[in-house]
Design a protein around this motif. Structure first.
Motif, PDB file in Angstrom:
ATOM      1  N   UNK A   1      30.603  21.259   5.876  1.00 28.43           N
ATOM      2  CA  UNK A   1      30.999  19.861   6.029  1.00 28.43           C
ATOM      3  C   UNK A   1      30.008  18.877   5.458  1.00 28.43           C
ATOM      4  N   UNK A   2      28.970  19.364   4.782  1.00 22.24           N
ATOM      5  CA  UNK A   2      27.984  18.460   4.182  1.00 22.24           C
ATOM      6  C   UNK A   2      27.199  19.229   3.131  1.00 22.24           C
ATOM      7  N   UNK A   3      26.466  18.500   2.297  1.00 20.70           N
ATOM      8  CA  UNK A   3      25.541  19.150   1.385  1.00 20.70           C
ATOM      9  C   UNK A   3      24.389  19.735   2.206  1.00 20.70           C
ATOM     10  N   UNK A   4      23.920  20.889   1.787  1.00 18.04           N
ATOM     11  CA  UNK A   4      22.854  21.540   2.535  1.00 18.04           C
ATOM     12  C   UNK A   4      21.631  20.656   2.681  1.00 18.04           C
ATOM     13  N   UNK A   5      21.207  20.435   3.937  1.00 16.02           N
ATOM     14  CA  UNK A   5      20.037  19.580   4.195  1.00 16.02           C
ATOM     15  C   UNK A   5      18.776  20.411   4.029  1.00 16.02           C
ATOM     16  N   UNK A   6      18.273  20.465   2.811  1.00 13.36           N
ATOM     17  CA  UNK A   6      17.151  21.333   2.505  1.00 13.36           C
ATOM     18  C   UNK A   6      16.037  20.607   1.766  1.00 13.36           C
ATOM     19  N   UNK A   7      15.643  19.469   2.312  1.00 21.66           N
ATOM     20  CA  UNK A   7      14.432  18.819   1.792  1.00 21.66           C
ATOM     21  C   UNK A   7      13.795  17.980   2.896  1.00 21.66           C
ATOM     22  N   UNK A   8      12.490  17.846   2.813  1.00 20.04           N
ATOM     23  CA  UNK A   8      11.743  16.933   3.681  1.00 20.04           C
ATOM     24  C   UNK A   8      11.254  15.765   2.848  1.00 20.04           C
ATOM     25  N   UNK A   9      10.803  14.734   3.529  1.00 21.53           N
ATOM     26  CA  UNK A   9      10.266  13.557   2.855  1.00 21.53           C
ATOM     27  C   UNK A   9       8.818  13.348   3.284  1.00 21.53           C
ATOM     28  N   UNK A  10       7.951  13.109   2.294  1.00 21.80           N
ATOM     29  CA  UNK A  10       6.536  12.847   2.573  1.00 21.80           C
ATOM     30  C   UNK A  10       6.200  11.454   2.056  1.00 21.80           C
ATOM     31  N   UNK A  11       5.812  10.573   2.990  1.00 19.79           N
ATOM     32  CA  UNK A  11       5.441   9.207   2.615  1.00 19.79           C
ATOM     33  C   UNK A  11       3.939   9.133   2.371  1.00 19.79           C
ATOM     34  N   UNK A  12       3.580   8.591   1.230  1.00 17.88           N
ATOM     35  CA  UNK A  12       2.190   8.526   0.781  1.00 17.88           C
ATOM     36  C   UNK A  12       1.764   7.061   0.728  1.00 17.88           C
ATOM     37  N   UNK A  13       0.783   6.698   1.577  1.00 16.21           N
ATOM     38  CA  UNK A  13       0.257   5.326   1.633  1.00 16.21           C
ATOM     39  C   UNK A  13      -1.251   5.346   1.419  1.00 16.21           C
ATOM     40  N   UNK A  14      -1.745   4.313   0.807  1.00 19.43           N
ATOM     41  CA  UNK A  14      -3.189   4.110   0.677  1.00 19.43           C
ATOM     42  C   UNK A  14      -3.614   3.064   1.686  1.00 19.43           C
ATOM     43  N   UNK A  15      -4.883   3.115   2.084  1.00 22.94           N
ATOM     44  CA  UNK A  15      -5.380   2.094   3.001  1.00 22.94           C
ATOM     45  C   UNK A  15      -5.788   0.843   2.242  1.00 22.94           C
ATOM     46  N   UNK A  16      -6.296   1.034   1.040  1.00 25.88           N
ATOM     47  CA  UNK A  16      -6.682  -0.096   0.192  1.00 25.88           C
ATOM     48  C   UNK A  16      -6.599   0.362  -1.259  1.00 25.88           C
ATOM     49  N   UNK A  17      -6.885  -0.541  -2.168  1.00 23.65           N
ATOM     50  CA  UNK A  17      -6.843  -0.198  -3.591  1.00 23.65           C
ATOM     51  C   UNK A  17      -7.998   0.706  -4.009  1.00 23.65           C
ATOM     52  N   UNK A  18      -8.924   0.972  -3.090  1.00 21.83           N
ATOM     53  CA  UNK A  18     -10.057   1.843  -3.407  1.00 21.83           C
ATOM     54  C   UNK A  18      -9.747   3.318  -3.111  1.00 21.83           C
ATOM     55  N   UNK A  19      -8.462   3.620  -2.915  1.00 24.49           N
ATOM     56  CA  UNK A  19      -8.091   4.987  -2.528  1.00 24.49           C
ATOM     57  C   UNK A  19      -8.348   5.982  -3.658  1.00 24.49           C
TER      58      UNK A  19
ATOM     59  N   UNK B   1       0.806  -1.214   0.000  1.00 21.10           N
ATOM     60  CA  UNK B   1       0.000   0.000   0.000  1.00 21.10           C
ATOM     61  C   UNK B   1       0.843   1.269   0.000  1.00 21.10           C
ATOM     62  N   UNK B   2       2.154   1.098  -0.124  1.00 21.36           N
ATOM     63  CA  UNK B   2       3.029   2.254  -0.293  1.00 21.36           C
ATOM     64  C   UNK B   2       2.850   2.787  -1.717  1.00 21.36           C
ATOM     65  N   UNK B   3       2.601   4.110  -1.833  1.00 23.13           N
ATOM     66  CA  UNK B   3       2.358   4.715  -3.151  1.00 23.13           C
ATOM     67  C   UNK B   3       3.543   5.543  -3.620  1.00 23.13           C
ATOM     68  N   UNK B   4       4.001   6.489  -2.783  1.00 27.58           N
ATOM     69  CA  UNK B   4       5.082   7.385  -3.189  1.00 27.58           C
ATOM     70  C   UNK B   4       5.936   7.838  -2.018  1.00 27.58           C
ATOM     71  N   UNK B   5       7.198   8.061  -2.302  1.00 26.43           N
ATOM     72  CA  UNK B   5       8.061   8.837  -1.420  1.00 26.43           C
ATOM     73  C   UNK B   5       8.274  10.178  -2.127  1.00 26.43           C
ATOM     74  N   UNK B   6       7.707  11.231  -1.555  1.00 27.32           N
ATOM     75  CA  UNK B   6       7.761  12.555  -2.176  1.00 27.32           C
ATOM     76  C   UNK B   6       8.873  13.361  -1.515  1.00 27.32           C
ATOM     77  N   UNK B   7       9.720  13.939  -2.336  1.00 28.78           N
ATOM     78  CA  UNK B   7      10.788  14.802  -1.831  1.00 28.78           C
ATOM     79  C   UNK B   7      10.342  16.249  -1.991  1.00 28.78           C
ATOM     80  N   UNK B   8      10.236  16.945  -0.866  1.00 29.83           N
ATOM     81  CA  UNK B   8       9.824  18.362  -0.873  1.00 29.83           C
ATOM     82  C   UNK B   8      11.044  19.214  -0.572  1.00 29.83           C
ATOM     83  N   UNK B   9      11.568  19.857  -1.603  1.00 30.47           N
ATOM     84  CA  UNK B   9      12.767  20.667  -1.453  1.00 30.47           C
ATOM     85  C   UNK B   9      12.439  22.114  -1.216  1.00 30.47           C
TER      86      UNK B   9
END
Length: 650
Positions: free
Chosen positions: A203-221, A186-194
């Protein structure tokens, strides 16, 4: 007060297999508590209706924890069709809100001076107030999230989906929980919001994005195709199309320029701008959202509400339009600034906004009132709503438990501090962590943890401990459990924390004058003559003290925050109830003063300053005043005062 437990699943049976087959990668010592909580169910508390805004009651604002709010919805048979949550990220940070002093209407100045006051530096006009702490032990956080996600799933309709907004701190762990709770299929998408970045990372690449996990409850979503207006309004740079347009070129030049184009010769810059119209083709949304109409809010934006973790309406607009239809219910169980509720209303959806902080409820309430939305405000009576948020309540406990002091020799995991008794010596004090809903109920698991883990680590000289509780599963049962299973010589005393907290809540001081405008029914006018808040003044005193210490260290001068004798600059909102003498609040007339000191009258924004008064058509029965930190005080209107005023006028 707790009423009962609501099962997470409609057909839960004792020892249900799913509870014993957790595949979470993190196996920790608190899993026994989690399993017990899941078997027990969600705690259902009494709820109180605080206010009705508008006529219809199909939308809800609930002040309370996610878990208890889900129990309430389950008990009422309410299912939601889309969930967006932006929970704490386990980032280790404290979040605070800016608190702004307002313009004092009793200070008569020219408009230019008022404008000058508004442009005062933030240092002179504001201070910060802690809203919540995102400081978690990783194991505790994941168990807390597991319970909340399971509770949310239990109130989702069969065609619902969920968007979980996190970042690099904890997102990869929560993804495992989501796979387990909703199913990997039921996992649909991993969305990257920059979002934008200035400068470079150290000392690192700028940490400038969040992650949004998109799940459906069933195939009727629900998922609306991109042609339904969820196309980028500002597409990617590489989709620009250039085509020559000679219509804007002077006729005498056209032949020459056409020849230059054919021969690929350079064209003068003044003609280049006229010749080539750059435009974008339709670009369909992918799973990376960056530099488009979902871009983050910046300070000064018309959307900005001084809420640290506020998300842009464009982000929620895309999610809500794609994963719900009109009249469906959109829910946010960590509602924050109320962006999900506001956008849902604009898109003709129903909404449920849940948050444990009073500031969140107030900001969202005012935001929705300006949008002319109808909704109810409910408060879960779980014992932690006595202050603006749980973290403030935890801070307050250290001062209200008589004789409590810090004790570095005690394990902070279990003991808040200790009390010294002349006969018994040191008495460790246990207080539930109000930031963790699971620990608020003093049950057998909590008791066993104290008996098996906490007390054995104490010094042998300890003879007694005090355990405070917000809710207790069954006090007599717990006392018998302690009697039968306490193999130590340490006495355990149980105390109700709510009784202690009830005794320290103080209302702000309000003086007012009420007069009838005329005998022909023109209405009433109430003037606030004096307002004082010990709670806000304490904050201001702390702020001035910190600034003075900094001045002594670095020599940097500062202007202390000073409050006038009338104290009216401490007021954010005034409301009159002309309908109910008690119980549910009905705001029949309302004035809100924003951080720039401009006034909103009954949901209508203006560029006017408050004059210290509020009017209403019928006789007011109650007065509510909200201070700039979010505390609200309600007093009954004194009819005798009005009668005396009328006699004086005669």
């Amino acid at each position: 007060m707790m009423i009962k437990y609501i099962p997470y699943f409609k057909d839960t049976i004792q020892g249900q297999a799913i509870l014993d087959n957790r595949v979470c990668a993190l196996k920790c010592q608190s899993n026994d508590r989690l399993k017990d909580n899941l078997r027990r169910g969600m705690p259902l508390y009494e709820t109180q209706k605080l206010e009705q805004v508008g006529d219809r009651n199909e939308n809800l604002l609930i002040r309370g924890e996610c878990l208890s709010a889900c129990a309430y919805l389950r008990d009422k048979g309410i299912e939601v069709d889309l969930v967006y949550i932006d929970p704490p990220f386990a980032s280790g940070a404290d979040y605070a809100k800016k608190v702004y002093l307002r313009r004092n209407p009793k200070i008569t100045q020219m408009m230019e001076e008022a404008e000058s006051q508004i442009k005062m530096s933030k240092e002179c006009k504001s201070f910060e107030e802690k809203m919540y702490g995102d400081i978690w032990n990783k194991e505790d956080y994941l168990n807390w999230m597991y319970e909340n996600l399971l509770a949310i799933k239990s109130v989702m309709s069969k065609n619902a989906s969920i968007y979980v907004h996190l970042d690099w701190h904890i997102g990869h762990y929560v993804k495992i929980l989501l796979d387990e709770i909703f199913g990997e299929d039921n996992f649909v998408n991993e969305i990257v919001w920059g979002y934008r970045i200035q400068g470079v990372g150290k000392g690192c690449w700028g940490r400038k994005h969040d992650t949004i996990f998109f799940y459906k409850k069933s195939n009727a979503y629900i998922f609306n195709p991109e042609k339904e207006n969820v196309i980028y309004t500002c597409p990617f740079m590489d989709t620009k199309v250039r085509s020559p347009d000679l219509s804007k070129i002077p006729d005498k030049e056209k032949a020459k320029i056409i020849q230059q184009i054919k021969e690929n010769k350079p064209i003068k810059d003044k003609y280049k701008k006229l010749l080539f119209n750059e435009y974008y083709t339709n670009v369909f949304v992918r799973d990376v959202w960056d530099c488009d109409d979902t871009r983050p809010i910046i300070s000064g934006s018309t959307e900005y509400l001084d809420y640290k973790t506020q998300k842009p309406e464009g982000l929620l607009k895309r999610i809500i339009k794609a994963s719900s239809n009109e009249n469906m219910i959109v829910a946010d169980f960590f509602g924050g600034s109320g962006v999900a509720a506001a956008v849902a209303h604009k898109l003709k959806r129903k909404f449920i906004h849940v948050d444990v902080g009073i500031n969140s409820i107030q900001i969202t309430r005012d935001r929705l009132k300006e949008l002319k939305a109808d909704f109810e405000i409910m408060e879960v009576q779980d014992g932690i709503s006595l202050f603006r948020n749980p973290i403030q309540t935890m801070d307050k406990l250290k001062s209200v438990i008589y004789g409590l002091t810090d004790n570095d020799k005690l394990d902070k995991t279990y003991w808040l501090g200790s009390i010294h008794d002349s006969q018994l010596g040191v008495i460790p004090v246990y207080v539930p962590n109000l930031l963790d809903s699971a620990s608020r109920i003093f049950d057998k698991v909590t008791t066993d943890t104290i008996l098996r883990k906490a007390i054995p680590k104490l010094n042998n000289e300890i003879k007694k401990v005090i355990c405070y509780y917000v809710e207790i599963s069954d006090k007599k049962e717990i006392e018998n459990f302690i009697k039968d299973d306490n193999n130590t010589l340490v006495k355990i005393e149980l105390r109700d924390l709510k009784e202690l907290l009830d005794s320290v809540i103080e209302s702000d001081y309000i003086e007012y004058e009420l007069k009838e405008l005329s005998e022909n029914g023109a209405g009433f006018e109430l003037s606030i003559t004096q307002f004082m808040s010990d709670r806000v003044m304490t904050k201001i005193k702390e702020y001035n003290g910190r600034k003075e210490v900094q001045r002594l260290k670095n020599g940097k001068e500062f202007t202390p925050l000073m409050i006038s004798e009338s104290g009216l600059e401490l007021i954010e909102l005034i409301s009159l109830d002309c309908t109910n003498k008690r119980g549910e609040w009905k705001s029949d007339s309302e004035v809100k003063i924003d951080r720039k000191s401009f006034v909103t009258y009954n949901g209508v924004k203006t560029r006017e300053f408050w004059n210290g008064k509020i009017t209403c058509e019928t006789k007011p029965l109650r007065l509510k005043v909200r201070n700039i930190c979010g505390d609200e005080s309600i007093i009954a209107i004194n009819s005798k005062m009005l009668q005396e005023h009328l006699m004086d006028s005669l």
